[in-house]
Design a protein around this motif. Structure first.
Motif, mmCIF file in Angstrom:
data_model
loop_
_atom_site.group_PDB
_atom_site.id
_atom_site.type_symbol
_atom_site.label_atom_id
_atom_site.label_comp_id
_atom_site.label_asym_id
_atom_site.label_seq_id
_atom_site.Cartn_x
_atom_site.Cartn_y
_atom_site.Cartn_z
ATOM 1 N N SER A 191 2.899 0.588 -12.181
ATOM 2 C CA SER A 191 3.365 0.852 -13.551
ATOM 3 C C SER A 191 4.643 1.688 -13.498
ATOM 4 O O SER A 191 4.825 2.527 -12.616
ATOM 5 C CB SER A 191 2.274 1.509 -14.378
ATOM 6 O OG SER A 191 2.247 2.885 -14.163
ATOM 7 N N ARG A 271 7.654 8.563 -9.094
ATOM 8 C CA ARG A 271 7.045 7.671 -10.080
ATOM 9 C C ARG A 271 5.662 7.231 -9.609
ATOM 10 O O ARG A 271 5.328 7.418 -8.435
ATOM 11 C CB ARG A 271 7.960 6.469 -10.311
ATOM 12 C CG ARG A 271 8.303 5.683 -9.049
ATOM 13 C CD ARG A 271 9.239 4.530 -9.383
ATOM 14 N NE ARG A 271 9.776 3.850 -8.240
ATOM 15 C CZ ARG A 271 9.212 2.829 -7.603
ATOM 16 N NH1 ARG A 271 8.022 2.405 -7.970
ATOM 17 N NH2 ARG A 271 9.798 2.249 -6.574
ATOM 18 N N PRO A 272 4.847 6.634 -10.513
ATOM 19 C CA PRO A 272 3.485 6.281 -10.117
ATOM 20 C C PRO A 272 3.446 5.316 -8.930
ATOM 21 O O PRO A 272 4.312 4.451 -8.796
ATOM 22 C CB PRO A 272 2.925 5.594 -11.372
ATOM 23 C CG PRO A 272 3.729 6.130 -12.485
ATOM 24 C CD PRO A 272 5.104 6.345 -11.932
ATOM 25 N N ARG A 273 2.436 5.492 -8.082
ATOM 26 C CA ARG A 273 2.250 4.577 -6.967
ATOM 27 C C ARG A 273 0.781 4.157 -6.937
ATOM 28 O O ARG A 273 -0.023 4.646 -7.735
ATOM 29 C CB ARG A 273 2.672 5.228 -5.654
ATOM 30 C CG ARG A 273 2.223 6.663 -5.507
ATOM 31 C CD ARG A 273 2.726 7.332 -4.246
ATOM 32 N NE ARG A 273 1.894 8.494 -3.947
ATOM 33 C CZ ARG A 273 1.715 9.003 -2.754
ATOM 34 N NH1 ARG A 273 2.322 8.478 -1.712
ATOM 35 N NH2 ARG A 273 0.942 10.054 -2.557
ATOM 36 N N LEU A 274 0.434 3.272 -6.045
ATOM 37 C CA LEU A 274 -0.941 2.788 -5.924
ATOM 38 C C LEU A 274 -1.376 2.914 -4.466
ATOM 39 O O LEU A 274 -0.525 2.970 -3.570
ATOM 40 C CB LEU A 274 -1.028 1.325 -6.380
ATOM 41 C CG LEU A 274 -1.013 1.096 -7.896
ATOM 42 C CD1 LEU A 274 -0.797 -0.363 -8.225
ATOM 43 C CD2 LEU A 274 -2.310 1.581 -8.540
ATOM 44 N N PRO A 275 -2.692 2.917 -4.228
ATOM 45 C CA PRO A 275 -3.143 3.104 -2.845
ATOM 46 C C PRO A 275 -2.603 2.070 -1.853
ATOM 47 O O PRO A 275 -2.423 2.388 -0.688
ATOM 48 C CB PRO A 275 -4.665 2.993 -2.966
ATOM 49 C CG PRO A 275 -4.965 3.422 -4.356
ATOM 50 C CD PRO A 275 -3.818 2.939 -5.181
ATOM 51 N N VAL A 277 0.350 0.726 -1.863
ATOM 52 C CA VAL A 277 1.817 0.755 -1.862
ATOM 53 C C VAL A 277 2.259 1.988 -1.081
ATOM 54 O O VAL A 277 1.932 3.113 -1.449
ATOM 55 C CB VAL A 277 2.359 0.803 -3.310
ATOM 56 C CG1 VAL A 277 3.872 0.859 -3.294
ATOM 57 C CG2 VAL A 277 1.873 -0.394 -4.102
ATOM 58 N N GLU A 278 2.970 1.766 0.006
ATOM 59 C CA GLU A 278 3.385 2.870 0.881
ATOM 60 C C GLU A 278 4.913 2.965 0.839
ATOM 61 O O GLU A 278 5.587 1.947 0.963
ATOM 62 C CB GLU A 278 2.895 2.567 2.300
ATOM 63 C CG GLU A 278 3.008 3.681 3.285
ATOM 64 C CD GLU A 278 2.020 4.821 3.065
ATOM 65 O OE1 GLU A 278 0.900 4.568 2.592
ATOM 66 O OE2 GLU A 278 2.395 5.967 3.366
ATOM 67 N N LEU A 435 -8.013 -0.757 -0.700
ATOM 68 C CA LEU A 435 -6.848 -0.147 -1.350
ATOM 69 C C LEU A 435 -6.411 -0.932 -2.586
ATOM 70 O O LEU A 435 -5.497 -0.534 -3.283
ATOM 71 C CB LEU A 435 -5.673 -0.094 -0.364
ATOM 72 C CG LEU A 435 -5.886 0.665 0.936
ATOM 73 C CD1 LEU A 435 -4.659 0.538 1.819
ATOM 74 C CD2 LEU A 435 -6.184 2.135 0.671
ATOM 75 N N ARG A 436 -7.068 -2.051 -2.830
ATOM 76 C CA ARG A 436 -6.620 -2.973 -3.863
ATOM 77 C C ARG A 436 -7.202 -2.610 -5.231
ATOM 78 O O ARG A 436 -8.406 -2.664 -5.438
ATOM 79 C CB ARG A 436 -7.087 -4.372 -3.464
ATOM 80 C CG ARG A 436 -6.633 -5.472 -4.369
ATOM 81 C CD ARG A 436 -7.185 -6.803 -3.845
ATOM 82 N NE ARG A 436 -6.845 -7.868 -4.728
ATOM 83 C CZ ARG A 436 -5.655 -8.452 -4.760
ATOM 84 N NH1 ARG A 436 -4.726 -8.062 -3.940
ATOM 85 N NH2 ARG A 436 -5.419 -9.423 -5.605
ATOM 86 N N PRO A 437 -6.335 -2.274 -6.206
ATOM 87 C CA PRO A 437 -6.865 -1.889 -7.524
ATOM 88 C C PRO A 437 -7.524 -3.082 -8.229
ATOM 89 O O PRO A 437 -7.062 -4.225 -8.090
ATOM 90 C CB PRO A 437 -5.620 -1.455 -8.301
ATOM 91 C CG PRO A 437 -4.503 -1.452 -7.345
ATOM 92 C CD PRO A 437 -4.883 -2.250 -6.152
ATOM 93 N N ALA A 438 -8.581 -2.801 -8.986
ATOM 94 C CA ALA A 438 -9.312 -3.867 -9.685
ATOM 95 C C ALA A 438 -8.458 -4.495 -10.790
ATOM 96 O O ALA A 438 -8.837 -5.522 -11.354
ATOM 97 C CB ALA A 438 -10.601 -3.311 -10.265
ATOM 98 N N SER A 439 -7.305 -3.892 -11.079
ATOM 99 C CA SER A 439 -6.416 -4.440 -12.116
ATOM 100 C C SER A 439 -5.971 -5.858 -11.780
ATOM 101 O O SER A 439 -5.596 -6.619 -12.675
ATOM 102 C CB SER A 439 -5.182 -3.549 -12.278
ATOM 103 O OG SER A 439 -4.548 -3.375 -11.036
#
Lengths: 488, 488
Positions: A191, A271-275, A277-278, A435-439
């Motif tokens: 996001s 900014r926002p990151r996700l598990p 995304v490195e 690490l994969r978001p359920a989104s």
């Protein structure tokens, strides 16, 4: 090939053999790269993978310019024939660069519509090459039989995700950015709140005034609802035909196990990151090697007025130059690889951005106080001289670039090591599902909870309606009783 | 203190001295902890900091139960007097736990309103203790003079942020969770999309049906607009008075340089994170030490029916027990520390959650196929036996917990090392501003771009209105001309 190169190759092959017969942790990597500066960055990762004993196979078209014939490469190159020639490809790339460089000077919306048509053109070429790979039965059988452990692809060049899907191999992406962050949004589900994350190409910083936030929001809306990175309809149809079931490009790209973003918080704004995304920006940087005393990169005829203390070279190692103790400033076009080398070695910059992400990159550096920006078209010799004097003599710039350099050097783990760790992790565990978001399982409608909000609003409306109706009914009842009594 | 302990202390003091006189990288850490299991986790970090030569000072009230008199601690304890006694404190804690355990059985909304009143009560006690610290002039002068490099605080126990503000020292938080993720949202500015991130205490997983997403959204709305973690008005007023300018608790907490979240993706469902938020779950886990052959933790009178092969102990090291090669299953109340030890050692669980986050933790483990959940109130002996047999004999549970264990062990860097790295980073650089998102400078209204959306809607409305008016005006003009012509 000379003796040294032969020894080098033998050593690497020995490394791979040792790896295979001892730990069993070494894997087979299939690479779907993108040309030019993207390749330079990707090659750093591949060299390291080879050094650690992995078997690396790079898929390249016969029109590709990847291989430097002067350097021995320990990785394999699997070349497939395409109807395009090397010359065609280079001419096309030249046109792309020149058109974009001209477009940058235009009004923003004309600039964006020019980019759109350039992307459309490259999208067609990309699809042509991609269809020539997947329809090459001999090649595909060979790739199937090779049983790769991971596909490593650059996310701005389509087809890697299709290969991973066909070969049933986990996918890892390398990516610097996509225009409007469209790939990051749609396929990585990252996001980018428009209130503090400036859209790529907008040339805004993370501290925006109200009107800048309005501007950023308009860009976001434009990219989200108007701009097309590729002709999606065509690609979705093509991918569906190849895979044999209805699918989309975004869906196949969204299956990536890990995204290695070539950026970090010394360069980018937080900014926002996700598990999964490195951020591995600067992974290609390394300590400098010694240089000859004076040098100059120049490809044409030697100018007559050239002094005897200036040496001309066809190509000079930029990283070694930036790491030389006497280097005081860096005049740069603002490519992300070069900026990262300047950050790594702590060299303040004068930015003369030409096209693509370069203006946006320089905005980051000026916002962090590590560069001065000039316009190549309008600047005078004096402007350049003054800017150079300023970044060299005003300690503000040196202090800021040294602060960024400290951030780059002071990380829990080096960016290249982190990139390699996650590629190896995906090979070891056949993915990184944890690490994969359920989104990824939600439509954009569900993701933004629009169905839930709609349902709750409908519930509230119904309740309010029923209560109002009841009240009205009661009021009328009382009124009619009152009237009846009055009449009686 | 025995000989061994003395030697140990001397060794640690020597380490600190060496650190001070050599690298100069060692710092002074002030700790504002929270009692009970929170302290057990924090202590792991502090022990490691001490081992690396840092000087650690823990602030504790005279009512605190932190120090275990049987163990030598190389960190300093700065004890300040409060009007509460140790007994008062323990009685209060007992009431909290018992009331919450009863409330869990209630309907969710009654449960939440009970928690609300418990939090209100503890909020008052917290403020009392906090005001007794900051008004203790002698202590505050001593702390000022100590020139700490960092304040390390548990984010669920208020006051740490106030101390950091008064002492002008950068702040690092340790946090497992706050109810409704209120602290994480308001002070760390993390986002929790309700479509795939279940609210803490909701007992939902990340894969939700439509009605579960509706439920989750209602919880989100309840927590965001109704629930109060602390009596914010009172705290904001108190903080403003102490600081001498209008401020809020959320603002001071929002100044934290780094958030160390005691969770990771083996336990938690993947969700958005930010550059200054590091997930270090399981940092307290370590390889097991050998155990005596049979044992039982029991604090009361020895039961008559006890077999001769069962040993009773007041306290047994849970981590060593879980790491014993013969351990097959773990019956747990579902505390996060214990679950992490089970993950670390790969032991499937039977969960009997009692209160607080425990039911939610067990939901995570059942969703990941590593535990069976039972209800302590309603279960029979047979239920427990069957559940135990199932997690022991059905390979499904062992495979899943071993998968989670592999995730915990296979990280780029150990969680404890990462936690220490970032605390040391903040000390080295006097903060970590480069990781701080610009969202901290925005009001919630700006953060969600509501002002920008309002402005754009107003613009569109105005344009539509003007165009409509113009059209109507033209139409009328034409109509009147038409009529005029007809009349003529």
């Amino acid at each position: 090939m000379n003796k040294m190169s032969m020894k080098w190759l033998l050593l690497l092959q020995l490394l791979q053999l040792t790896c295979y017969f001892s730990s069993g942790n070494c894997g087979k990597v299939l690479v779907w790269p993108v040309e030019f500066s993207h390749w330079m960055n990707m090659k750093t990762i591949l060299d390291e993978l080879v050094m650690r004993g992995h078997e690396v196979t790079v898929l390249q078209s016969s029109a590709s310019t990847l291989i430097d014939p002067n350097k021995p490469l320990a990785m394999k190159f699997e070349t497939f024939p395409v109807s395009l020639t090397k010359d065609d490809f280079q001419t096309l790339a030249k046109i792309l660069i020149e058109t974009w460089m001209l477009a940058v000077k235009d009004f923003f919306w004309i600039h964006l519509s020019t980019i759109q048509s350039l992307f459309d053109e490259f999208s067609d070429i990309g699809m042509k090459i991609c269809s020539e790979v997947v329809s090459n039965k001999k090649l595909m059988t060979k790739l199937q039989e090779s049983r790769f452990d991971v596909v490593l692809a650059d996310a701005v060049g389509p087809c890697g995700e299709l290969l991973a899907e066909i070969l049933k191999v986990p996918l890892v992406y390398s990516l610097y950015f996509s225009p409007g962050y469209l790939v990051e949004k749609r396929s990585a589900r990252l996001s980018f709140p428009p209130s503090y994350v400036p859209v790529m190409l907008s040339e805004l910083s993370d501290h925006m005034t109200f009107m800048e936030r309005v501007k950023n929001m308009i860009y976001v809306l434009y990219f989200d609802y108007w701009f097309q990175l590729y002709d999606e309809k065509k690609w979705n149809q093509f991918y569906s035909e190849v895979v044999g079931r209805p699918t989309t490009m975004a869906e196949l790209m969204g299956k990536a196990e890990m995204w290695l973003i070539r950026n970090y918080w010394d360069f980018s704004f937080p900014r926002p990151r996700l598990p999964n995304v490195e951020f591995v920006g600067g992974l290609h940087c390394k300590p400098a090697k010694p240089l000859p005393k004076v040098l100059w990169r120049y490809d044409g005829k030697k100018p007559d007025a050239l002094g005897p203390n200036t040496w001309l070279f066809k190509w000079i190692p930029q990283n070694d130059l930036l790491g030389h103790p006497k280097t005081k400033a860096f005049i740069t076009h603002g490519g992300s690889n070069g900026i990262y080398e300047a950050i790594y070695h702590g060299i303040p910059m004068v930015g003369l951005p030409l096209f693509a992400d370069q203006p946006h990159n320089i905005v980051h550096m000026t916002a962090k106080g590590a560069a001065i920006r000039l316009d190549l078209e309008t600047m005078s010799t004096e402007d350049l001289l003054n800017a150079l004097k300023e970044v060299i003599n005003n300690p503000f710039y040196k202090e800021n670039i040294m602060r960024l350099s400290a951030i780059q050097h002071d990380q829990p783990m080096k960016p290249l090591d982190r990139a390699i760790f996650w590629i190896e992790f995906v090979m070891r565990h056949k993915g990184a599902k944890h690490l994969r978001p359920a989104s990824h399982n939600l439509t954009w409608f569900q993701y933004h909870s629009l169905d839930v909000i709609g349902f709750l609003l409908a519930c509230v409306t119904t309740v309010v309606f029923v209560i109002t109706k009841c009240c009205l009914f009661c009021c009328r009842k009382f009124a009619s009783i009152g009237k009846k009594r009055k009449r009686d």
